[in-house]
Design a protein around this motif. Structure first.
Motif, PDB file in Angstrom:
ATOM      1  N   ASP A 196      35.695  21.986  77.004  1.00  0.00           N
ATOM      2  CA  ASP A 196      36.737  20.961  76.897  1.00  0.00           C
ATOM      3  C   ASP A 196      37.515  20.848  78.202  1.00  0.00           C
ATOM      4  OD1 ASP A 196      35.991  20.384  74.306  1.00  0.00           O
ATOM      5  OD2 ASP A 196      37.577  21.579  73.385  1.00  0.00           O
ATOM      6  N   GLU A 197      37.963  21.972  78.726  1.00  0.00           N
ATOM      7  CA  GLU A 197      38.707  21.977  79.992  1.00  0.00           C
ATOM      8  C   GLU A 197      37.813  21.536  81.150  1.00  0.00           C
ATOM      9  OE1 GLU A 197      41.798  22.414  82.763  1.00  0.00           O
ATOM     10  OE2 GLU A 197      41.865  22.303  80.589  1.00  0.00           O
ATOM     11  N   LEU A 198      36.566  21.948  81.131  1.00  0.00           N
ATOM     12  CA  LEU A 198      35.618  21.550  82.172  1.00  0.00           C
ATOM     13  C   LEU A 198      35.540  20.033  82.276  1.00  0.00           C
ATOM     14  CD1 LEU A 198      33.162  22.150  84.120  1.00  0.00           C
ATOM     15  CD2 LEU A 198      31.746  22.000  82.046  1.00  0.00           C
ATOM     16  N   PHE A 199      35.317  19.370  81.135  1.00  0.00           N
ATOM     17  CA  PHE A 199      35.177  17.917  81.172  1.00  0.00           C
ATOM     18  C   PHE A 199      36.502  17.224  81.445  1.00  0.00           C
ATOM     19  CE2 PHE A 199      30.967  18.795  79.695  1.00  0.00           C
ATOM     20  CZ  PHE A 199      30.226  17.777  80.267  1.00  0.00           C
ATOM     21  N   THR A 200      37.613  17.796  81.041  1.00  0.00           N
ATOM     22  CA  THR A 200      38.921  17.248  81.405  1.00  0.00           C
ATOM     23  C   THR A 200      39.084  17.270  82.917  1.00  0.00           C
ATOM     24  OG1 THR A 200      39.947  17.875  79.311  1.00  0.00           O
ATOM     25  CG2 THR A 200      41.425  17.569  81.197  1.00  0.00           C
ATOM     26  N   ARG A 201      38.726  18.376  83.544  1.00  0.00           N
ATOM     27  CA  ARG A 201      38.829  18.483  85.001  1.00  0.00           C
ATOM     28  C   ARG A 201      37.914  17.481  85.694  1.00  0.00           C
ATOM     29  NH1 ARG A 201      40.269  24.326  87.016  1.00  0.00           N
ATOM     30  NH2 ARG A 201      41.588  25.012  85.309  1.00  0.00           N
ATOM     31  N   TRP A 202      36.673  17.388  85.220  1.00  0.00           N
ATOM     32  CA  TRP A 202      35.750  16.445  85.839  1.00  0.00           C
ATOM     33  C   TRP A 202      36.225  15.005  85.658  1.00  0.00           C
ATOM     34  CZ3 TRP A 202      30.610  19.079  83.998  1.00  0.00           C
ATOM     35  CH2 TRP A 202      30.220  20.039  84.936  1.00  0.00           C
ATOM     36  N   MET A 203      36.750  14.672  84.491  1.00  0.00           N
ATOM     37  CA  MET A 203      37.204  13.304  84.254  1.00  0.00           C
ATOM     38  C   MET A 203      38.466  12.980  85.062  1.00  0.00           C
ATOM     39  SD  MET A 203      34.885  11.911  82.535  1.00  0.00           S
ATOM     40  CE  MET A 203      35.557  10.391  81.883  1.00  0.00           C
ATOM     41  N   ASN A 204      39.205  13.979  85.478  1.00  0.00           N
ATOM     42  CA  ASN A 204      40.383  13.768  86.323  1.00  0.00           C
ATOM     43  C   ASN A 204      40.058  13.775  87.812  1.00  0.00           C
ATOM     44  OD1 ASN A 204      42.266  13.444  84.253  1.00  0.00           O
ATOM     45  ND2 ASN A 204      42.502  15.640  84.005  1.00  0.00           N
ATOM     46  N   SER A 205      38.810  13.956  88.149  1.00  0.00           N
ATOM     47  CA  SER A 205      38.348  13.931  89.537  1.00  0.00           C
ATOM     48  C   SER A 205      37.566  12.634  89.757  1.00  0.00           C
ATOM     49  CB  SER A 205      37.427  15.134  89.796  1.00  0.00           C
ATOM     50  OG  SER A 205      36.660  14.939  90.960  1.00  0.00           O
ATOM     51  N   PRO A 206      38.018  11.764  90.660  1.00  0.00           N
ATOM     52  CA  PRO A 206      37.346  10.467  90.829  1.00  0.00           C
ATOM     53  C   PRO A 206      35.828  10.551  91.068  1.00  0.00           C
ATOM     54  CG  PRO A 206      39.430  10.452  91.991  1.00  0.00           C
ATOM     55  CD  PRO A 206      39.208  11.868  91.509  1.00  0.00           C
ATOM     56  N   GLN A 207      35.373  11.458  91.929  1.00  0.00           N
ATOM     57  CA  GLN A 207      33.926  11.554  92.196  1.00  0.00           C
ATOM     58  C   GLN A 207      33.156  12.047  90.972  1.00  0.00           C
ATOM     59  OE1 GLN A 207      34.042  13.983  95.849  1.00  0.00           O
ATOM     60  NE2 GLN A 207      32.765  12.371  96.725  1.00  0.00           N
ATOM     61  N   HIS A 208      33.667  13.067  90.305  1.00  0.00           N
ATOM     62  CA  HIS A 208      32.971  13.601  89.131  1.00  0.00           C
ATOM     63  C   HIS A 208      32.990  12.588  87.986  1.00  0.00           C
ATOM     64  CE1 HIS A 208      34.067  17.359  91.330  1.00  0.00           C
ATOM     65  NE2 HIS A 208      32.793  17.607  91.062  1.00  0.00           N
TER      66      HIS A 208
END
Length: 87
Positions: free
Chosen positions: A42-54
């Motif tokens: 859950d945290e992994l995808f939250t971080r990726w979704m908050n990163s423009p490139q990811h």
């Protein structure tokens, strides 16, 4: 990454991401998101979704296939994560 304790798109044994993907039928495109830390999916995808490139990689409509893998770090408290997206 876990074996070498290094978060990097290039591996000691497999080379760069593009070199590794030459052996896979990507139908013309692929992307890789990587991460390292003491968090779950859950945290992994939250971080990726908050990163423009990811986020751009994840939401790219041309990518229809994916593979997600993780491995524990040597300390047993953190994980290495890799998401491959492809056509």
């Amino acid at each position: 990454m876990a074996k070498s304790s290094s978060m990097n798109h290039s591996t000691v044994t497999g080379g760069s991401f593009s070199a590794r993907m030459k052996h896979v039928d990507t139908r013309g495109g692929a992307a890789e998101n990587i991460a390292y830390g003491g968090f779950g999916q859950d945290e992994l995808f939250t971080r990726w979704m908050n990163s423009p490139q990811h986020r751009r990689n994840i939401l790219n409509p041309s990518f229809t296939r994916y593979g997600l893998a993780s491995s524990p770090a040597k300390d047993g408290k953190r994980r290495y994560w890799a998401l491959i997206l492809a056509k």
